[in-house]
Design an enzyme around this catalytic site. Structure first.
Site, PDB file in Angstrom:
ATOM      1  N   ARG A   1      -2.538  -6.020  17.045  1.00 24.90           N
ATOM      2  CA  ARG A   1      -3.605  -5.448  16.210  1.00 24.90           C
ATOM      3  C   ARG A   1      -4.931  -6.196  16.374  1.00 24.90           C
ATOM      4  O   ARG A   1      -4.957  -7.428  16.430  1.00 24.90           O
ATOM      5  CB  ARG A   1      -3.193  -5.432  14.745  1.00 24.90           C
ATOM      6  CG  ARG A   1      -2.034  -4.480  14.494  1.00 24.90           C
ATOM      7  CD  ARG A   1      -1.589  -4.520  13.054  1.00 24.90           C
ATOM      8  NE  ARG A   1      -2.241  -3.533  12.226  1.00 24.90           N
ATOM      9  CZ  ARG A   1      -2.779  -3.773  11.038  1.00 24.90           C
ATOM     10  NH1 ARG A   1      -2.805  -4.995  10.562  1.00 24.90           N
ATOM     11  NH2 ARG A   1      -3.307  -2.808  10.328  1.00 24.90           N
TER      12      ARG A   1
ATOM     13  N   ASP B   1     -12.157  -0.887   7.253  1.00 26.96           N
ATOM     14  CA  ASP B   1     -10.756  -0.794   6.814  1.00 26.96           C
ATOM     15  C   ASP B   1     -10.445   0.535   6.173  1.00 26.96           C
ATOM     16  O   ASP B   1     -10.361   0.631   4.957  1.00 26.96           O
ATOM     17  CB  ASP B   1     -10.447  -1.938   5.829  1.00 26.96           C
ATOM     18  CG  ASP B   1      -8.951  -2.079   5.577  1.00 26.96           C
ATOM     19  OD1 ASP B   1      -8.163  -1.601   6.409  1.00 26.96           O
ATOM     20  OD2 ASP B   1      -8.570  -2.678   4.555  1.00 26.96           O
TER      21      ASP B   1
ATOM     22  N   TRP C   1     -14.204 -10.792   1.137  1.00 28.39           N
ATOM     23  CA  TRP C   1     -13.698  -9.827   2.112  1.00 28.39           C
ATOM     24  C   TRP C   1     -14.798  -9.211   2.966  1.00 28.39           C
ATOM     25  O   TRP C   1     -14.518  -8.437   3.884  1.00 28.39           O
ATOM     26  CB  TRP C   1     -12.889  -8.739   1.405  1.00 28.39           C
ATOM     27  CG  TRP C   1     -11.710  -9.288   0.668  1.00 28.39           C
ATOM     28  CD1 TRP C   1     -11.656  -9.589  -0.658  1.00 28.39           C
ATOM     29  CD2 TRP C   1     -10.424  -9.652   1.203  1.00 28.39           C
ATOM     30  NE1 TRP C   1     -10.413 -10.096  -0.979  1.00 28.39           N
ATOM     31  CE2 TRP C   1      -9.636 -10.150   0.136  1.00 28.39           C
ATOM     32  CE3 TRP C   1      -9.856  -9.601   2.475  1.00 28.39           C
ATOM     33  CZ2 TRP C   1      -8.323 -10.600   0.301  1.00 28.39           C
ATOM     34  CZ3 TRP C   1      -8.548 -10.040   2.648  1.00 28.39           C
ATOM     35  CH2 TRP C   1      -7.796 -10.536   1.571  1.00 28.39           C
TER      36      TRP C   1
ATOM     37  N   GLU D   1      -4.382   4.517   0.896  1.00 33.32           N
ATOM     38  CA  GLU D   1      -4.837   3.280   0.269  1.00 33.32           C
ATOM     39  C   GLU D   1      -6.217   3.429  -0.365  1.00 33.32           C
ATOM     40  O   GLU D   1      -6.426   3.050  -1.512  1.00 33.32           O
ATOM     41  CB  GLU D   1      -4.858   2.146   1.300  1.00 33.32           C
ATOM     42  CG  GLU D   1      -5.379   0.834   0.724  1.00 33.32           C
ATOM     43  CD  GLU D   1      -5.341  -0.321   1.722  1.00 33.32           C
ATOM     44  OE1 GLU D   1      -4.860  -0.110   2.853  1.00 33.32           O
ATOM     45  OE2 GLU D   1      -5.786  -1.424   1.362  1.00 33.32           O
TER      46      GLU D   1
ATOM     47  N   LYS E   1       0.475  -8.604  13.810  1.00 35.83           N
ATOM     48  CA  LYS E   1      -0.794  -8.874  13.117  1.00 35.83           C
ATOM     49  C   LYS E   1      -0.977 -10.384  13.186  1.00 35.83           C
ATOM     50  O   LYS E   1      -0.255 -11.123  12.524  1.00 35.83           O
ATOM     51  CB  LYS E   1      -0.694  -8.384  11.676  1.00 35.83           C
ATOM     52  CG  LYS E   1      -1.899  -8.696  10.793  1.00 35.83           C
ATOM     53  CD  LYS E   1      -1.723  -8.107   9.389  1.00 35.83           C
ATOM     54  CE  LYS E   1      -2.919  -8.421   8.499  1.00 35.83           C
ATOM     55  NZ  LYS E   1      -2.774  -7.826   7.145  1.00 35.83           N
TER      56      LYS E   1
ATOM     57  N   GLU F   1      -6.022 -12.093   8.079  1.00 34.96           N
ATOM     58  CA  GLU F   1      -5.688 -12.169   6.653  1.00 34.96           C
ATOM     59  C   GLU F   1      -4.559 -13.160   6.375  1.00 34.96           C
ATOM     60  O   GLU F   1      -3.658 -12.889   5.582  1.00 34.96           O
ATOM     61  CB  GLU F   1      -5.341 -10.775   6.109  1.00 34.96           C
ATOM     62  CG  GLU F   1      -6.525  -9.809   6.215  1.00 34.96           C
ATOM     63  CD  GLU F   1      -6.239  -8.405   5.674  1.00 34.96           C
ATOM     64  OE1 GLU F   1      -5.058  -8.046   5.594  1.00 34.96           O
ATOM     65  OE2 GLU F   1      -7.195  -7.704   5.345  1.00 34.96           O
TER      66      GLU F   1
ATOM     67  N   GLU G   1     -14.664  12.351  -0.700  1.00 32.14           N
ATOM     68  CA  GLU G   1     -15.848  11.602  -0.250  1.00 32.14           C
ATOM     69  C   GLU G   1     -17.020  11.807  -1.216  1.00 32.14           C
ATOM     70  O   GLU G   1     -17.745  10.859  -1.531  1.00 32.14           O
ATOM     71  CB  GLU G   1     -16.248  12.056   1.153  1.00 32.14           C
ATOM     72  CG  GLU G   1     -17.425  11.285   1.731  1.00 32.14           C
ATOM     73  CD  GLU G   1     -17.882  11.827   3.078  1.00 32.14           C
ATOM     74  OE1 GLU G   1     -17.601  13.008   3.374  1.00 32.14           O
ATOM     75  OE2 GLU G   1     -18.525  11.072   3.830  1.00 32.14           O
TER      76      GLU G   1
ATOM     77  N   LYS H   1      -7.985  -0.192  14.382  1.00 29.66           N
ATOM     78  CA  LYS H   1      -8.224   0.742  13.281  1.00 29.66           C
ATOM     79  C   LYS H   1      -9.365   1.678  13.643  1.00 29.66           C
ATOM     80  O   LYS H   1     -10.311   1.277  14.332  1.00 29.66           O
ATOM     81  CB  LYS H   1      -8.570  -0.014  11.999  1.00 29.66           C
ATOM     82  CG  LYS H   1      -7.400  -0.821  11.462  1.00 29.66           C
ATOM     83  CD  LYS H   1      -7.667  -1.335  10.043  1.00 29.66           C
ATOM     84  CE  LYS H   1      -6.452  -2.135   9.566  1.00 29.66           C
ATOM     85  NZ  LYS H   1      -6.509  -2.504   8.138  1.00 29.66           N
TER      86      LYS H   1
ATOM     87  N   ASN I   1       2.602  -7.654   7.716  1.00 29.46           N
ATOM     88  CA  ASN I   1       2.637  -8.967   7.072  1.00 29.46           C
ATOM     89  C   ASN I   1       4.112  -9.351   6.962  1.00 29.46           C
ATOM     90  O   ASN I   1       4.835  -8.794   6.144  1.00 29.46           O
ATOM     91  CB  ASN I   1       1.981  -8.926   5.692  1.00 29.46           C
ATOM     92  CG  ASN I   1       0.490  -8.650   5.781  1.00 29.46           C
ATOM     93  OD1 ASN I   1      -0.202  -9.189   6.643  1.00 29.46           O
ATOM     94  ND2 ASN I   1      -0.008  -7.805   4.896  1.00 29.46           N
TER      95      ASN I   1
ATOM     96  N   ARG J   1       0.832  -1.205   0.000  1.00 29.81           N
ATOM     97  CA  ARG J   1       0.000   0.000   0.000  1.00 29.81           C
ATOM     98  C   ARG J   1       0.868   1.257   0.000  1.00 29.81           C
ATOM     99  O   ARG J   1       0.490   2.277   0.595  1.00 29.81           O
ATOM    100  CB  ARG J   1      -0.966   0.023   1.191  1.00 29.81           C
ATOM    101  CG  ARG J   1      -1.793  -1.234   1.357  1.00 29.81           C
ATOM    102  CD  ARG J   1      -2.563  -1.571   0.113  1.00 29.81           C
ATOM    103  NE  ARG J   1      -3.356  -2.790   0.270  1.00 29.81           N
ATOM    104  CZ  ARG J   1      -3.986  -3.363  -0.746  1.00 29.81           C
ATOM    105  NH1 ARG J   1      -3.907  -2.868  -1.978  1.00 29.81           N
ATOM    106  NH2 ARG J   1      -4.689  -4.450  -0.553  1.00 29.81           N
TER     107      ARG J   1
END
Lengths: 692, 692
Positions: free
Chosen positions: A318, A364, A553, A392, A281, A285, A523, A359, A202, A160
Site C-alpha cells: 500500500r 483518504d 492527521w 467510512e 500496510k 499510521e 456530497e 487509494k 492493521n 470501519r
C-alpha cells in the site's frame, strides 16, 4: 459439491432463488471433467432441483437449451466455441438455433459465463445472440476485509465496519458458520470478484499468526473460496520476522530476514498451493516498515515479492504512507503530497509481482477528491487502485450512498486529459485512464462492507455497492446506472412467490430514483467543494467542521472570516498541483479552470468567489446544503411510497429506519455547515432561509 | 490490630514513616477501652516500633510526652480535657507542663486528634499550647469513587479516572489487595474524610447487585474503613426494585416498591450496622429516575430516605439533572438553568435524611463557573456540595493543577454578597457562605482521583488535591496555600534517610511555586473568561474550541466573527441570572459589574469589549494564553532545578514526564484558541506575537 446456502435469516442478496428460474426450468448440458466443472454443475443442479429443469454432463441426448462447455487445455470437452485465448477467466457467450452456448478455457471462465446467463435471465433464451468474447479488463478484483480476529478495543472487530461482526472470525477463532462464508464466496463470484483478503491491514498480534501457526484457518478459507475462482490473500505485518520469527530485525536486505520470508512462504504454499499473496500496510499510521532500517518501500515490497515469486504469488504494497503526526501549525506539510513524494521516485524499482496499491484519491476515501497523481506517475510499476465499498466517510451504511458513479469517474479519469467514453465495449480504448493503468497486470481493490448482519451490509441497499464493485472491476466502462438497474432486477425479482415483487417496474423506478444520484446528494449536504474531512474525529460519522482542523492527521480547511480552502498551487501553496502531468497540472493550478467540485481542495478563496456555476462559494454552500436535505427527504418519501410493494417486512423496516437517520443526519450536516460559515462570513443567505 | 502497610511499590503519600518520628520517638499514653482506642493505639505502637518510643494503655507510670484520652460516654478513661460536647469527631488539643494532651468523646475524635499531632510533628512537643477544641465544620466529608466493578467498554474501569484501575475491584470481583484499601482508609482519615462510596454513580448491572447478593463485598470494605472512622455508602440504581427485585415498576409511591426498599435496606444494615446510606444519580444522563412515573425528585429521594431512616442512614440525591439531548439550534434551553429549575421548587419537601447533592457550578466541574444558584435556593433542605478531585476538565492528572484555591472560592462564596474572611477560626461566622450551607447537616462531597497507580493519583503532585479536600471539609476557612505547605512538609519530610530530603526548604519553595498558582495557570491557557467546555468531546482532554458547539450536551460559546459568549441575562438572554438572590442577580446581569473571569459565562460581547482589567476581550485571550504557556514552562524549569534534591527517582521521573506533556498540551491550547479567535475576529495581537 452442494451449493452453499446461508441460514434462512440471511438475505440472498443478488442471488435469490428466482434469479435461477430461467436456467433451472430448462435443460442444460455441462461439458468438462467432473472436477473442473463441479461448481458450475452444482449451481445448475440446484437451480433445476428447484425449478424442474434438468442438467447432464454425460451426453447431448435430447435437446439442450443451454450448453456450458469447458474447452482448451483445462477441459477435454467440446471445443467449438473457442475463438481465441480466453485465459483463466474469459468466456464466450452466444445463442443460435435455440441453444445458448457458453465456452471457456478454464473453470473460472465457465463460472463467469454461467453467472452472465443468470444476469440475462429469460432473455438468454430468446432471440439469437452473436457469440461474443468476454474477458475482465483488470486481472484482479480484490476485496480487502479489515476484519480483526480478536475484537480491537477501539476499532471493534471489523475496522470501519458497519455491518456487525466479522463473517470470518468469532471470539478469536475461525467462525463456526462456514456456510455463510460459502454463500459470500458465491455472491462475490457472481459479481466478478476473484481475490479476497480475510484480515485487517492493521495486523495485530493474533492476526500476525495466521501466517504461521494459524495457517489451518487460512487453508480452510482458501478451500471455501477456491471453487468460486477466488484466491485468498493475507495481510501480513512487515515485522513478522521479529514478531513471529524471533529475529532481531526485519531489515529487508538482511539475509536471515529474506530466508525467513522464503521459508515461511514456502510453508504457506505447501498448505495452500493457489495462495494469492500478501497485502502490506507498512510505515503507515504506526505500522512497521522498511524506513526503520533506512530502506525504501521498493526494498520492502521486493523482499516479499521475491519470497512469493516461485509460486506465482503477488504482494500488494500500500502507498498509503504519510506523516500522521503532523503539526497543523506547519503549513509546508501537505498530506495530499505524501504518497507521490514517497512512491513516484521508486517507479521501475519494483518487481513484476509487486503491486503498489494506491487509494483513488490523495487523502483518504473522501466523497470527493481528485484522482491520486501516484496512479499516473508509475508507468513501470504494476498498480492496484483502491476504492472503499465500506462507507467510512460516506454515511456508515446508515445513509443511502450509491458509490459507483464516483468509482466510474475515477476509473475513467485520463491523465492525458481526454475523457473516457463509456461505450460499454470492454475492448474499447481505455487510453491513459485509471482503469487502463490498473489493467496493466494490476488490481482493482476495495475495502469490503460486509459483516455478519442478516442483510450483509447493514443497509440492504448498500449491497448494490458491493455488487457493482465487482462488475466495474470486470468492465470499468460499464455504466453505473445500468449496473444499478441490473442489481435491482436481480435482488428484487418479479413474481408472486416469497421474495418476489408483483410490480418490479414500479419498485425499480423508486429504487433507481433513490439511489442513482445518492452519492451527489451525500456530497451536497456534507463538506463543500472538495474540501473534505469535516467529520467527527475518530468515527468519521456526522459533521464536525473543525473536527480535523487542528489535527495531527493533516486534514485542514483553513476557514476564517474571509474565506476557506487549501492552497495547493505551485504559485502560492503546497505545490501539490505539480504532481500531475499536463493538462491537469495547469487546470488544477488555475483558479479559473479548476473544476468547481474540487475548488476548495486546490484553492483558498474568499466567500464571495464566483464559481463557474454562477453562484458564490458561500451561496453555493447554503444552496447545496438546503438541497441535499430536501433530496434526502424525497428519498425517504419514495420509500414510504412503496410500503405496499410487497418487500420483505424486515428489509423494508430496516431501510425505513436508516432513512430516518439519514434525514436527521443530513439536517445536522446542513445546519452545522451553514451555521459555521454564516458565523464566520457574516454573509446572509440570499434566499433568507433559516440559518441558526 | 496492625497498621495497614501498602506494598513497597506504593507511595506512602502524606503518611511516610518520617511523619511519625516526633510521636514514635516519645512516650505516649493511650487511655480508653481496648476496643475503642484500638486504631489510635496501633498507630502509635507502629510509630514507636520504628522510632524507639513507647506506648501504654494501662497506666501513667513514668513520664509521658503525649496523652491521648478517650473521655465521656464512649471512653471510661481520663476526663480532664473535655470542655464541652465534642461529638463523634471533635477533640481537644493542648500542651502544658511537658505533656501534650488530646481528648475526645469518641474513637474517631481521638484518631483525628492523633493525626493533628502528626501534622504538628516536633512542634507538638515544644512550647505550651492553650487547649483548644476542634470540630469539623461539615458533618460529612465524602469521596465518591466512580469505580466500575466490570470494566466499562467506553468509560473503562474508573469513569473519569486517570490513575489506573480501581483499588476496590478487579476483573469483576473484589480486589485481592485489601492492604491497599486499608492504606487508603488510613490516608483518608489523616486528611479528614469520613465517608466513601465505592462504586460509580452510573450503576451497571453488575454494580447494582452490590446492594443484594454482593453485600459481602460491601461488608468487607465497611470493615476496612470502620477503624478509621469512615462510613461506607453505596451508589444504587433507582431501578433496583425492577433490576434486582423483579418488580414491574420502580414508582416511588408504589407500596411494593417501598416495601422492597425497606426490606432490602434492612438486609444491608443487618450485615453492615453502620452503613452510611445511598447515593443516587436519577433522571440524569440516561439513568432511571422518578420522572418515568410522573413523580418528583423529592418523591424519589424520600423513598430511599424512609428506607434508611430507621438505621440513621442518609441518601445523597444528586441534583445533576438536565436535558442531555438538547438541540443546539434551540437557544431557549440553557443547561445552566436546569438543576435550579428542577430542584429549587422542591425545597422543604425532602426528608431530614435526604441530602440533595449539588455540583459546585451550574454546568459541570469546569475550571471556572459561577457557584450553583441551587446551593443558595434550598434553605429548608440539607445539601451536599460536590467538587471534583479527579481532574476531568483540569488536565487528567497530566497537568499540575492544585485545585483548593478554586474550592476555597466556592466554599467562601456568600449568597448575600459579603466575602468570607478566611481567618482560620472554624468557629468564625460562615454567614451565608456555601460552607455554612453545607455545614447545616450536609456534606462536602468530591469525586476521588485515586486508582491502583503506585503514586495513587497518576500525577504524584495530584495527591495534594486529595489531601486538601479532606482538610477543607473539616475546616472550609483553611487557607489553601497553608494546606499546600502542610501537604508538602508531610509528603517530603526532612532527613537523610530514604524518603526524606536534605533541604526541605528549597523543595518546599519549588513545589509551592509550581503548585500554588497552577489552577489559574491552567485557566489561562484553556477556555477564556468563564466560557468553558472548549475541550475534546468524550474524553475532555485537550482543546477543541467547537468540540461542544453543536452538541446535544448543551455547552456552547456562540463565537462568530463579531464576538463570543453566552447571554444568560434576564434582559436579553436565557434568564439564568434570575436564579441568584441579590446582589448577584444584579451583578451578573450587568455587563458593567460582572466579574471579568465570568464575563463570557453571562454575556455575549464583541471582541473589542473592554474588561475591567483594561484589556479588550480578544487581547485578553491572546495575553492569557501566551502567559499560561510561559507559566507552564516555568513550572517545568522549577522541577528541573530540583533534579538534585534527593527525591525518589521514580517520582521525579513521573513528574518530569507529565510536565513535558503539560507544556506540550498548554502550547496546543494556546495555539488552537488564539488561532481560532484570530481567524474569526481578524484582530491581530497587539504585541505581534505569532498566531497561526
Amino acid at each position: 459439491m452442494a451449493v452453499a446456502a446461508p441460514a434462512d435469516h440471511v438475505h440472498p442478496a443478488w442471488l435469490p432463488a428466482q434469479a435461477w428460474r430461467a436456467i433451472g426450468s430448462r435443460h442444460t448440458l455441462v461439458s468438462g471433467t467432473e472436477k473442473s466443472v463441479a461448481t458450475v454443475y452444482a449451481e445448475v443442479r440446484a437451480a433445476c432441483d428447484r425449478f424442474g429443469g434438468s442438467v447432464t454432463r454425460l451426453s447431448v441426448d435430447g435437446e439442450a437449451d443451454l450448453m456450458l462447455a469447458l474447452t482448451g487445455a483445462a477441459g477435454p470437452g467440446a471445443t467449438a466455441g473457442a475463438v481465441d485465448d480466453l485465459g483463466e477467466e474469459g468466456y464466450t457467450l452466444g445463442r443460435t438455433g435455440g441453444l445458448t452456448t457458453v465456452t471457456a478455457d478454464a473453470p473460472a471462465g465457465l463460472l463467469y459465463g454461467l453467472f452472465h446467463v443468470v444476469r440475462l435471465g429469460e432473455s438468454a433464451f430468446g432471440d439469437d445472440m452473436a457469440t461474443r468474447t468476454h474477458r475482465p479488463a483488470i486481472r484482479r478484483r480484490m476485496l480487502d476485509h479489515w476484519d480483526n480476529v480478536d475484537v480491537h478495543p477501539v476499532m471493534g472487530q471489523v475496522e470501519r465496519g458497519y455491518s456487525g461482526g466479522s463473517i470470518f472470525w468469532r471470539d478469536g477463532a475461525i467462525t463456526d458458520d462456514l456456510d455463510r462464508v460459502r454463500a459470500y464466496a458465491r455472491l462475490l463470484a457472481a459479481s466478478g470478484v476473484n481475490a479476497v483478503t480475510i484480515n485487517n491491514v492493521n495486523v495485530g498480534r493474533t492476526e500476525a499468526r495466521l501466517l504461521t501457526d494459524r495457517l489451518d484457518d487460512v487453508a480452510t478459507f482458501a478451500d471455501i473460496f477456491r471453487p468460486y475462482g477466488i484466491r485468498l490473500h493475507l495481510s501480513v505485518t512487515f515485522a513478522a520476522p521479529m514478531v513471529l520469527g524471533g529475529l532481531a530485525t526485519a531489515d529487508p536486505l538482511d539475509e536471515a530476514v529474506r530466508d525467513w520470508w522464503a521459508a515461511t512462504t514456502a510453508q504457506v504454499y505447501a498448505r495452500v498451493p493457489d495462495f494469492g499473496g500478501y497485502v502490506v500496510k507498512a510505515d503507515s499510521e504506526g505500522q512497521p516498515g522498511p524506513f526503520a532500517y533506512g530502506r525504501s518501500h521498493a526494498d520492502g515490497a521486493n523482499l516479499l515479492a521475491d519470497a512469493l515469486a516461485p509460486y506465482g504469488g503477488v504482494v500488494h504494497w500500500r502507498a498509503f504512507v504519510y506523516n500522521h503526526r503532523q503539526d497543523w501549525r506547519d503549513r509546508t506539510t501537505d498530506r495530499a503530497r505524501a504518497a507521490y513524494d514517497h512512491f513516484a521516485p521508486l517507479d521501475g524499482q519494483f518487481r513484476d509481482n509487486a503491486i503498489v496499491q494506491v487509494k483513488y484519491g490523495p487523502v483518504d476515501f473522501q466523497p470527493r477528491e481528485p484522482v491520486s497523481p501516484v496512479i499516473g506517475a508509475m508507468p513501470a510499476t504494476r498498480l492496484a487502485v483502491e476504492l472503499q465499498v465500506t462507507q467510512e466517510y460516506t454515511g456508515h451504511q446508515l445513509h443511502v450512498c450509491y458509490l459507483p458513479p464516483l468509482w466510474s469517474e475515477v476509473l475513467g479519469f485520463r491523465f492525458d486529459g481526454d475523457s473516457l467514453e463509456a461505450d460499454g465495449d470492454v475492448s474499447g480504448d481505455l487510453g491513459s485512464s485509471v482503469a487502463a493503468i490498473a489493467g496493466r497486470g494490476g488490481t482493482l481493490a476495495a475495502v469490503s462492507n460486509v459483516g455478519d448482519d442478516p442483510f450483509w451490509c447493514g443497509h440492504p441497499l448498500a449491497q448494490a455497492n458491493l455488487y457493482a464493485f465487482g462488475r466495474l472491476g470486470w468492465d470499468p466502462t460499464a455504466d453505473p446506472t445500468a449496473l444499478l438497474d441490473e442489481w435491482i432486477d436481480l435482488t428484487f425479482p418479479a413474481g408472486d412467490a416469497a421474495g418476489t415483487v408483483a410490480d418490479p417496474g414500479r419498485l425499480r423506478q423508486a429504487l433507481h430514483a433513490m439511489m442513482d444520484g445518492s452519492w451527489r446528494t451525500y456530497e451536497r449536504y456534507t463538506a463543500p467543494l472538495g474540501v473534505g474531512f469535516m467529520v467527527n474525529p475518530g468515527n468519521h460519522y456526522g459533521p464536525s467542521v473543525d473536527g480535523y482542523e487542528y489535527s495531527r492527521w493533516g486534514t485542514y480547511h483553513f476557514a476564517d472570516r474571509d474565506g476557506v480552502g487549501v492552497d495547493r498551487t505551485r504559485a502560492t501553496g503546497t505545490g501539490y498541483t505539480g504532481q500531475y502531468p499536463k493538462p491537469w497540472s495547469e487546470v488544477y493550478e488555475s483558479l479559473t479552470d479548476c473544476p468547481d467540485e474540487l475548488l476548495l481542495f486546490f484553492h483558498h478563496v474568499p466567500y464571495d468567489h464566483l464559481l463557474h456555476s454562477g453562484s458564490t462559494v458561500i451561496q453555493h454552500i447554503y444552496d447545496t446544503h438546503f438541497a441535499g436535505v430536501d433530496e434526502a427527504i424525497a428519498m425517504r418519501e419514495r420509500w414510504l411510497d412503496i410500503a405496499d410493494a410487497g418487500l420483505d417486512p424486515a428489509l423494508y423496516a430496516r431501510v425505513a429506519d436508516r432513512l430516518d437517520e439519514q434525514v436527521r443526519s443530513a439536517r445536522e450536516w446542513r445546519d452545522q455547515i451553514n451555521t459555521y460559515f454564516f458565523r464566520r462570513s457574516g454573509i446572509p443567505d440570499a434566499h433568507g432561509r433559516r440559518i441558526h
